[in-house]
Enzyme design. Structure first.
Site, PDB file in Angstrom:
ATOM      1  N   HIS A   1      35.656  10.012  -5.658  1.00 10.43           N
ATOM      2  CA  HIS A   1      36.915  10.751  -5.711  1.00 10.43           C
ATOM      3  C   HIS A   1      37.800  10.570  -4.481  1.00 10.43           C
ATOM      4  CE1 HIS A   1      38.429  14.269  -8.434  1.00 10.43           C
ATOM      5  NE2 HIS A   1      39.308  13.291  -8.313  1.00 10.43           N
TER       6      HIS A   1
ATOM      7  N   ASP B   1      37.443  18.987 -12.387  1.00 10.25           N
ATOM      8  CA  ASP B   1      36.395  18.782 -11.391  1.00 10.25           C
ATOM      9  C   ASP B   1      35.631  20.093 -11.200  1.00 10.25           C
ATOM     10  OD1 ASP B   1      34.957  17.940  -9.092  1.00 10.25           O
ATOM     11  OD2 ASP B   1      36.709  16.980  -8.201  1.00 10.25           O
TER      12      ASP B   1
ATOM     13  N   HIS C   1      34.546  20.650  -8.350  1.00 11.45           N
ATOM     14  CA  HIS C   1      34.863  20.872  -6.930  1.00 11.45           C
ATOM     15  C   HIS C   1      36.373  20.846  -6.722  1.00 11.45           C
ATOM     16  CE1 HIS C   1      30.980  18.598  -7.194  1.00 11.45           C
ATOM     17  NE2 HIS C   1      30.580  19.545  -6.359  1.00 11.45           N
TER      18      HIS C   1
ATOM     19  N   ASP D   1      37.697  19.715  -3.739  1.00 15.69           N
ATOM     20  CA  ASP D   1      37.990  18.566  -2.853  1.00 15.69           C
ATOM     21  C   ASP D   1      39.204  18.850  -1.963  1.00 15.69           C
ATOM     22  OD1 ASP D   1      35.793  17.365  -4.048  1.00 15.69           O
ATOM     23  OD2 ASP D   1      36.985  16.155  -5.423  1.00 15.69           O
TER      24      ASP D   1
ATOM     25  N   HIS E   1      35.053  12.219  -0.012  1.00 18.41           N
ATOM     26  CA  HIS E   1      35.441  12.534  -1.401  1.00 18.41           C
ATOM     27  C   HIS E   1      35.714  14.038  -1.572  1.00 18.41           C
ATOM     28  CE1 HIS E   1      31.150  13.358  -3.286  1.00 18.41           C
ATOM     29  NE2 HIS E   1      31.314  13.971  -2.136  1.00 18.41           N
TER      30      HIS E   1
ATOM     31  N   ASP F   1      31.816  15.101 -12.830  1.00 15.64           N
ATOM     32  CA  ASP F   1      31.103  16.379 -12.717  1.00 15.64           C
ATOM     33  C   ASP F   1      31.918  17.569 -13.225  1.00 15.64           C
ATOM     34  OD1 ASP F   1      32.660  17.447 -10.514  1.00 15.64           O
ATOM     35  OD2 ASP F   1      31.434  16.291  -9.118  1.00 15.64           O
TER      36      ASP F   1
HETATM   37  N1  ARG Z   1      32.422  20.319  -1.225  1.00 13.28           N
HETATM   38  C1  ARG Z   1      31.366  19.355  -1.066  1.00 13.28           C
HETATM   39  C2  ARG Z   1      31.642  18.479   0.141  1.00 13.28           C
HETATM   40  O1  ARG Z   1      32.711  18.543   0.672  1.00 13.28           O
HETATM   41  C3  ARG Z   1      31.208  18.516  -2.309  1.00 13.28           C
HETATM   42  C4  ARG Z   1      32.376  17.642  -2.639  1.00 13.28           C
HETATM   43  C5  ARG Z   1      32.143  16.917  -3.915  1.00 13.28           C
HETATM   44  N2  ARG Z   1      33.290  16.104  -4.246  1.00 13.28           N
HETATM   45  C6  ARG Z   1      33.296  15.213  -5.214  1.00 13.28           C
HETATM   46  N3  ARG Z   1      34.404  14.514  -5.348  1.00 13.28           N
HETATM   47  N4  ARG Z   1      32.254  15.031  -5.976  1.00 13.28           N
HETATM   48  O2  ARG Z   1      30.786  17.728   0.558  1.00 13.28           O
HETATM   49 MN    MN Z   2      35.879  15.462  -7.142  1.00 13.10          MN
HETATM   50 MN    MN Z   3      33.284  16.920  -8.305  1.00 12.22          MN
END
Ligand code: ARG
Ligand code: MN
Ligand code: MN
Ligand code: MN
Length: 305
Positions: free
Chosen positions: A96, A123, A125, A127, A140, A227
């Site tokens: 991502h 998502d 998350h 991000d 990501h 996800d």
């Molecule tokens: N918030 C977590 C991190 O900053 C997970 C991020 C997941 N992002 C994704 N694009 N899958 O590490």
């Molecule tokens: Mn993501």
């Molecule tokens: Mn994600």
């Protein structure tokens, strides 16, 4: 309506430590994405895989592969902006972190044609980390922090303007870090968590967002993280979070996007084919992309939003 789709592979694997997203673009090709879109009446140009701009990695104490991620942001912004001159860019990830580049490219194009850009972030998350707030150091987790200009991203390409919070909807949220949560709650970003989807259904908040875009002749960029979906349906992703969107919720979102005729660009991200089971996550992502580009059982007499 028929589109000219520009597929660009972005085998970017630097946004986290677990490897495998590098294989994403070729997995989509193997699963028949080109043929699926052509069967819907679209023309497709697959420009192959893009690489990062030239860079030398400078080791950072906390941030994982920062130089490489900046280099990809540069090349993907340029490639995506150029693709808009020919058709609808669909970027095959890659993790991502690539959305920093693709959305920047869409922002530049939107500024050039004087239309507002909206982003639908599908998502688990948000991000939304800054370079300071990320605990994992995985970039990501930062593209929305960068694109909204919420803090300095030194060395990253300048934004034409920050992406306005009002123009963003995040749907499917169920893993938001404390620092992201505190910051998000200060913004006008539309945040639809799984609780809200359980209570109201996914069509209501999505329909409201699409209505807002249509009212101002906006462009719509969709960034679909594997996800977003429940891991039972989509296991091929490094950051699975239980309790995600069902296959039917995924298709409904995509079919509503198609009905809206607002889609101008899309990312398919975080697919890790190394973790897939006989291609089923890859095939589901191809089917969802096909729904967004018009695959349906029957035409609907009226629009679904
Ligand atoms: N918030 C977590 C991190 O900053 C997970 C991020 C997941 N992002 C994704 N694009 N899958 O590490
Ligand atoms: Mn993501
Ligand atoms: Mn994600
Ligand atoms: Mn805008």
């Amino acid at each position: 309506k028929p589109q000219h789709v520009i597929l660009q592979g972005a085998p970017l694997d630097c946004g986290k430590n677990r490897r495998g997203c590098i294989m994403g673009p070729d997995a989509y090709r193997t699963a028949g994405l080109v043929e699926a879109l052509e069967s819907l009446g679209h023309t497709v140009t697959d420009i192959g895989n893009i690489g990062p701009a030239p860079y030398t990695e400078v080791i950072h104490p906390k941030l994982h592969r920062l130089s490489e991620t900046i280099a990809w942001t540069q090349s993907l912004a340029d490639a995506t902006e150029a693709a808009f001159a020919r058709g609808m860019p669909i970027t095959l990830g890659g993790d991502h972190a690539l959305a920093a580049g693709t959305v920047l490219g869409a922002m530049r194009h939107a500024a050039a044609v004087d239309r507002p850009l909206f982003v639908l972030w599908l998502d688990a998350h948000s991000d939304f980390h800054t370079l300071e707030s990320t605990d994992s150091g995985n970039l990501h987790g930062t593209p929305m922090g960068y694109l909204t200009g919420r803090s300095d991203f030194p060395g990253w390409p300048d934004l034409p303007a920050s992406l306005p919070y009002e123009n963003i909807a995040m749907i499917g949220l169920r893993s938001v870090d404390p620092a992201e949560r505190a910051a998000l709650q200060q913004t006008a970003i539309t945040r639809v968590d799984m609780r809200q989807i359980d209570e109201s259904g996914i069509a209501t908040p999505l329909g409201a967002f699409l209505e807002r875009i249509e009212a101002v002749n906006g462009m719509l960029h969709v960034s679909l993280d594997v996800d977003f979906l429940d891991p039972a349906a989509a296991p091929a992703v490094g950051t699975t979070v239980p309790g995600g969107a069902t296959v039917r919720e995924g298709h409904l979102v995509m079919e509503m996007i198609n009905d809206s005729e607002l889609l101008t660009s899309m990312d398919l991200v975080e697919l890790n084919p190394f973790m897939d089971e006989r291609g089923r996550t890859t095939r589901l992502m191809v089917d969802l992309a096909a729904s967004a580009l018009g695959r349906n059982v029957f035409d609907r007499p009226t629009r679904a939003f």
